[in-house]
Design an enzyme around this catalytic site. Structure first.
Site, PDB file in Angstrom:
ATOM      1  N   ASP A  13       0.875  -1.166   0.000  1.00  0.00           N
ATOM      2  CA  ASP A  13       0.000   0.000   0.000  1.00  0.00           C
ATOM      3  C   ASP A  13       0.921   1.228   0.000  1.00  0.00           C
ATOM      4  OD1 ASP A  13      -2.386   1.590   0.432  1.00  0.00           O
ATOM      5  OD2 ASP A  13      -1.727   1.762   2.512  1.00  0.00           O
ATOM      6  N   ASP A  15      -0.047   5.215   0.900  1.00  0.00           N
ATOM      7  CA  ASP A  15      -0.262   6.151   2.004  1.00  0.00           C
ATOM      8  C   ASP A  15      -0.450   5.395   3.311  1.00  0.00           C
ATOM      9  OD1 ASP A  15      -0.348   8.610   0.410  1.00  0.00           O
ATOM     10  OD2 ASP A  15      -2.181   7.766  -0.422  1.00  0.00           O
ATOM     11  N   ASP A 171      -1.626  -0.961   5.885  1.00  0.00           N
ATOM     12  CA  ASP A 171      -1.953  -0.471   7.228  1.00  0.00           C
ATOM     13  C   ASP A 171      -3.447  -0.415   7.499  1.00  0.00           C
ATOM     14  OD1 ASP A 171      -2.078   1.795   5.339  1.00  0.00           O
ATOM     15  OD2 ASP A 171      -2.525   2.991   7.126  1.00  0.00           O
TER      16      ASP A 171
END
EC number: 3.1.3.18
Length: 227
Positions: A13, A15, A171
């Protein structure tokens, strides 16, 4: 003794996993708030929703504004973000060392993000990653985005690696849901952005990692299908 190996490939991922982009986003939100006669928002109040996307950030920044009205601001938000891109945010501490360790061990890496592809691609040269990132799939590259597994599967196919030989690091819960559905070992990036009520231990990732530097060691990665 276990024979620990780095994965053949890793997808990330963007950001909240590779890049701490919250400082760019708070600059955008506060510029929009100032132009609407509102006081600045604290970075700490925006950080938890950054991984949820533009609409979630607008919701946090303008919670008293009706959803339909905020929807009309999405393109303004993206345009302003493009102007702020990379000016304030930077890779999380330890990310560059982690990427270097992967490259030194022959691991191919790429990015699967829900950020619009044009914005993600524009960020790559600002980070020096344009020739290092083997594949980049954005939120609008395909008809679906995470938590659908297709973007992850598409990225693995693009770099010629079976899903079971490729780890995914994210995240947000939708990252882990997508990875599990794609058949990829999943790494939960605990250093990223989360709401207070989020429970990453309930996401059923294969491993949970507190800091990117831990992933400089082969034993920190999940055991892969190729052994």
């Amino acid at each position: 003794m276990p024979n620990f190996r780095f994965p053949r490939a890793v997808l990330f991922d963007l950001d909240g996993t590779l890049v701490d982009s919250a400082p760019d986003f708070i600059a955008v939100i506060n510029r929009m708030r100032a132009e609407r006669g509102l006081a600045a928002m604290a970075l700490a109040d925006l950080r938890p929703v950054v991984s949820k996307g533009a609409r979630a950030m607008l919701g946090a920044g303008f919670s008293d504004v009706p959803v339909a009205e905020r929807e009309a601001w999405v393109q303004e938000f993206l345009d302003r973000y493009e102007a702020e891109l990379g000016l304030h945010g930077k890779p999380f501490e330890g990310v560059e060392a982690m990427l270097a360790a992967l490259e030194a061990n022959g691991t191919t890496w790429g990015i699967v993000t829900n950020k619009p592809e044009y914005l993600a691609r524009k960020l790559m040269p600002l980070l020096g990653w344009e020739t290092r990132c083997a594949v980049l799939v954005g939120g609008d590259t395909l008809p679906v985005r995470k938590p659908d597994p297709l973007p992850l599967q598409h990225a693995a196919t693009a770099i010629g690696v079976l899903a079971g030989h490729c780890a995914y690091v994210g995240d947000d819960e939708r990252d882990i849901v997508a990875a599990r559905a794609a058949g990829m070992p999943a790494v939960v990036a605990l250093w990223g952005y989360r709401l207070h009520e989020d429970d990453p231990f309930a996401w059923q990732g294969d491993v949970l990692v507190h800091h990117p530097s831990e992933l400089c060691q082969a034993q920190a990665w999940p055991r892969m299908a190729n052994g």
